[in-house]
Motif scaffolding. Structure first.
Motif, PDB file in Angstrom:
ATOM      1  N   LEU A 236       0.184  12.818   8.148  1.00 18.75           N
ATOM      2  CA  LEU A 236      -0.872  11.816   8.313  1.00 18.75           C
ATOM      3  C   LEU A 236      -1.466  11.421   6.961  1.00 18.75           C
ATOM      4  CD1 LEU A 236      -2.623  13.257  11.482  1.00 18.75           C
ATOM      5  CD2 LEU A 236      -1.509  11.016  11.318  1.00 18.75           C
ATOM      6  N   MET A 237      -1.647  12.403   6.085  1.00 18.08           N
ATOM      7  CA  MET A 237      -2.144  12.092   4.748  1.00 18.08           C
ATOM      8  C   MET A 237      -1.145  11.234   3.983  1.00 18.08           C
ATOM      9  SD  MET A 237      -3.109  14.603   1.533  1.00 18.08           S
ATOM     10  CE  MET A 237      -1.385  14.799   1.066  1.00 18.08           C
ATOM     11  N   GLU A 238       0.112  11.636   4.032  1.00 16.75           N
ATOM     12  CA  GLU A 238       1.156  10.921   3.302  1.00 16.75           C
ATOM     13  C   GLU A 238       1.250   9.473   3.760  1.00 16.75           C
ATOM     14  OE1 GLU A 238       5.679  11.962   1.949  1.00 16.75           O
ATOM     15  OE2 GLU A 238       5.169  12.192   4.070  1.00 16.75           O
ATOM     16  N   LYS A 239       1.246   9.271   5.069  1.00 13.03           N
ATOM     17  CA  LYS A 239       1.367   7.913   5.601  1.00 13.03           C
ATOM     18  C   LYS A 239       0.119   7.082   5.340  1.00 13.03           C
ATOM     19  CE  LYS A 239       5.489   8.401   7.161  1.00 13.03           C
ATOM     20  NZ  LYS A 239       6.593   7.817   6.368  1.00 13.03           N
ATOM     21  N   THR A 240      -1.007   7.740   5.192  1.00 18.09           N
ATOM     22  CA  THR A 240      -2.258   7.027   4.939  1.00 18.09           C
ATOM     23  C   THR A 240      -2.406   6.640   3.477  1.00 18.09           C
ATOM     24  OG1 THR A 240      -3.323   8.224   6.746  1.00 18.09           O
ATOM     25  CG2 THR A 240      -4.759   7.160   5.147  1.00 18.09           C
ATOM     26  N   LEU A 241      -2.033   7.572   2.576  1.00 14.85           N
ATOM     27  CA  LEU A 241      -2.203   7.301   1.144  1.00 14.85           C
ATOM     28  C   LEU A 241      -1.073   6.465   0.562  1.00 14.85           C
ATOM     29  CD1 LEU A 241      -3.514  10.714  -0.228  1.00 14.85           C
ATOM     30  CD2 LEU A 241      -4.809   8.677   0.405  1.00 14.85           C
ATOM     31  N   GLY A 242       0.065   6.407   1.252  1.00 19.54           N
ATOM     32  CA  GLY A 242       1.178   5.616   0.725  1.00 19.54           C
ATOM     33  C   GLY A 242       2.498   6.256   1.057  1.00 19.54           C
ATOM     34  N   GLY A 243       3.483   6.074   0.193  1.00 18.24           N
ATOM     35  CA  GLY A 243       4.780   6.683   0.400  1.00 18.24           C
ATOM     36  C   GLY A 243       5.784   5.780   1.095  1.00 18.24           C
ATOM     37  N   PHE A 244       5.470   4.490   1.227  1.00 19.09           N
ATOM     38  CA  PHE A 244       6.382   3.561   1.880  1.00 19.09           C
ATOM     39  C   PHE A 244       7.184   2.781   0.830  1.00 19.09           C
ATOM     40  CE2 PHE A 244       2.754   4.189   4.650  1.00 19.09           C
ATOM     41  CZ  PHE A 244       3.361   4.517   5.843  1.00 19.09           C
ATOM     42  N   ARG A 245       8.411   2.509   1.179  1.00 22.47           N
ATOM     43  CA  ARG A 245       9.266   1.783   0.233  1.00 22.47           C
ATOM     44  C   ARG A 245       8.950   0.295   0.211  1.00 22.47           C
ATOM     45  NH1 ARG A 245      12.767   5.347   2.662  1.00 22.47           N
ATOM     46  NH2 ARG A 245      13.512   3.778   4.127  1.00 22.47           N
ATOM     47  N   THR A 246       8.537  -0.238   1.342  1.00 22.19           N
ATOM     48  CA  THR A 246       8.259  -1.675   1.417  1.00 22.19           C
ATOM     49  C   THR A 246       6.949  -1.916   2.149  1.00 22.19           C
ATOM     50  OG1 THR A 246       9.349  -2.007   3.557  1.00 22.19           O
ATOM     51  CG2 THR A 246      10.739  -2.121   1.581  1.00 22.19           C
ATOM     52  N   LEU A 247       6.385  -3.100   1.954  1.00 16.13           N
ATOM     53  CA  LEU A 247       5.164  -3.482   2.651  1.00 16.13           C
ATOM     54  C   LEU A 247       5.396  -3.511   4.153  1.00 16.13           C
ATOM     55  CD1 LEU A 247       2.237  -4.440   2.538  1.00 16.13           C
ATOM     56  CD2 LEU A 247       3.085  -6.786   2.285  1.00 16.13           C
ATOM     57  N   GLN A 248       6.597  -3.924   4.580  1.00 18.62           N
ATOM     58  CA  GLN A 248       6.907  -3.977   6.006  1.00 18.62           C
ATOM     59  C   GLN A 248       6.828  -2.583   6.628  1.00 18.62           C
ATOM     60  OE1 GLN A 248      10.724  -5.666   6.954  1.00 18.62           O
ATOM     61  NE2 GLN A 248      10.428  -5.465   9.167  1.00 18.62           N
ATOM     62  N   GLU A 249       7.327  -1.565   5.894  1.00 16.29           N
ATOM     63  CA  GLU A 249       7.233  -0.192   6.391  1.00 16.29           C
ATOM     64  C   GLU A 249       5.783   0.225   6.572  1.00 16.29           C
ATOM     65  OE1 GLU A 249      10.961   2.558   5.143  1.00 16.29           O
ATOM     66  OE2 GLU A 249       9.491   2.153   3.597  1.00 16.29           O
ATOM     67  N   LEU A 250       4.939  -0.169   5.622  1.00 15.37           N
ATOM     68  CA  LEU A 250       3.532   0.174   5.692  1.00 15.37           C
ATOM     69  C   LEU A 250       2.891  -0.431   6.931  1.00 15.37           C
ATOM     70  CD1 LEU A 250       0.954   1.383   4.475  1.00 15.37           C
ATOM     71  CD2 LEU A 250       0.690  -0.692   3.119  1.00 15.37           C
ATOM     72  N   VAL A 251       3.187  -1.679   7.198  1.00 19.67           N
ATOM     73  CA  VAL A 251       2.618  -2.376   8.346  1.00 19.67           C
ATOM     74  C   VAL A 251       3.136  -1.778   9.646  1.00 19.67           C
ATOM     75  CG1 VAL A 251       2.516  -4.578   9.569  1.00 19.67           C
ATOM     76  CG2 VAL A 251       2.257  -4.521   7.079  1.00 19.67           C
ATOM     77  N   GLU A 252       4.426  -1.457   9.681  1.00 16.69           N
ATOM     78  CA  GLU A 252       5.045  -1.001  10.919  1.00 16.69           C
ATOM     79  C   GLU A 252       4.755   0.459  11.238  1.00 16.69           C
ATOM     80  OE1 GLU A 252       9.185  -1.780  10.530  1.00 16.69           O
ATOM     81  OE2 GLU A 252       9.004  -3.932  10.908  1.00 16.69           O
ATOM     82  N   HIS A 253       4.572   1.290  10.219  1.00 13.24           N
ATOM     83  CA  HIS A 253       4.576   2.728  10.457  1.00 13.24           C
ATOM     84  C   HIS A 253       3.289   3.456  10.096  1.00 13.24           C
ATOM     85  CE1 HIS A 253       8.768   2.563  11.547  1.00 13.24           C
ATOM     86  NE2 HIS A 253       9.061   1.961  10.409  1.00 13.24           N
ATOM     87  N   LYS A 254       2.295   2.765   9.566  1.00  8.61           N
ATOM     88  CA  LYS A 254       1.041   3.462   9.293  1.00  8.61           C
ATOM     89  C   LYS A 254       0.385   3.823  10.614  1.00  8.61           C
ATOM     90  CE  LYS A 254      -3.319   3.197   6.800  1.00  8.61           C
ATOM     91  NZ  LYS A 254      -4.196   2.402   5.917  1.00  8.61           N
TER      92      LYS A 254
END
Length: 341
Positions: A236-254
């Protein structure tokens, strides 16, 4: 990418789950840790042996310390609480589990800090509304003891807040077991007590059932290994602070801010638990049944089982330890070697 040097507050860091969280963070290269707890009990010092962190702060002094030192905090794991289900003085739970948690929430809100906090499956009471982590049933729940009531009161309070941290998750821990729980006395897991009984007497005592439909030792709980608990917290921390390869991943998986169950999704019996403990010692099970103490008899959960769909839909796909694998790891690699996590 994820901030590789975040400053993280961990409350309850001297205790069971909190110290395991510190260890897990250290294993993943995170050392800028602010540890919060009551640090008077020297016995618990073993939980922080060889751990790396910046500073320890006494629980009662935390908010004065934050006001004075003004650290730039990136994330908060609020894992500290009074967890004793046999403590019936509600004022203690109100102070430590509700009011203190409200202060943590407000600090994170004002300073824009993501927050993961420990709720509990004790909020579900007898399970008359099921074990669904939907927000719709929180107001209807009837916990069986002051500890569960306090956890549910904070969950209810959270859901009524208009101002909140940029991300928050309340994790409803089910029956957590694993290394670093030796100090919890009566509240330690049945595995811990079973191991010690086997070493002393060669047998294990379990509570008889005092409820129709349940045989002795067949009370069912969702037992979750602490290594899975800290893995979810870290994710949960990792997904919240970052760690995504693309902006789309951030939008889809946060993950969304919410209450989440944290169990395995499979209820197992205390008989199964004890048999796995004997197996971890390469012994045949010898089980005796005793009456349940009257002070907890009418406040005892006979069945808990986490519905885990919400966490899976949020994106957590790691496989949880089975009861047999988790107990075996705990018994062989920690209890039997007197080691800590």
């Amino acid at each position: 990418m994820i901030n590789t040097n975040p400053t993280i507050i961990i409350t309850g860091a001297y205790g069971f789950i909190g110290s395991c969280m510190v260890s897990y963070l250290n294993q993943h290269g995170f050392y800028n840790l602010i540890l919060v707890d009551e640090f008077e009990d020297e016995e618990k010092e073993l939980n922080l042996l060889h751990k790396k962190y910046i500073v320890r702060v006494e629980r009662e002094n935390l908010f004065d310390w934050l006001l004075k030192e003004k650290p730039v905090v990136d994330f908060v794991f609020h894992l500290g609480a009074r967890t004793d289900t046999t403590e019936f003085d509600y004022s203690i739970h109100q102070k430590l589990n509700v009011e203190y948690s409200q202060h943590i929430w407000n600090y994170c809100t004002i300073n824009n800090i993501p927050l993961v906090y420990a709720s509990s499956a004790a909020t579900y009471g007898e399970g008359e509304f099921g074990y669904d982590d939907s927000h719709d049933i929180v107001e209807q729940l009837h916990p069986l003891n002051p500890y569960g009531i306090s956890k549910n009161e904070f969950d209810k309070w959270v859901l009524h807040q208009k101002a909140h941290p940029p991300f928050w998750a309340g994790l409803k821990f089910f029956n957590v077991y694993g290394p670093n729980e030796y100090h919890k006395a009566r509240m330690a897991s049945v595995i811990f007590h079973s191991f010690n009984q086997i070493k002393q007497n060669g047998s294990v005592k379990l509570f008889r059932s005092h409820k129709d439909g349940f045989e002795d030792g067949e009370q069912l709980r969702d037992f979750v290994y602490v290594k899975d608990v800290v893995s979810v917290c870290f994710w949960l921390m990792e997904k919240t602070l970052g760690g995504f390869r693309t902006l789309q991943e951030l939008v889809e998986h946060k993950p969304s801010s919410a209450l989440y169950n944290l169990g395995t999704g499979e209820a197992r019996s205390f008989n199964d638990l004890v048999k796995a403990t004997f197996n971890g010692l390469n012994l045949s099970p010898v089980i005796e049944y005793i009456d349940m103490p009257e002070d907890i008899r009418d406040k005892y959960q006979y069945f808990t089982e986490a519905k885990m769909e919400k966490l899976k839909e949020a994106g957590y796909q790691e496989e949880f330890y089975s009861l047999e694998k988790g107990v075996d790891d705990y018994v062989r690699n920690y209890l039997n070697q007197n080691l800590f996590y």
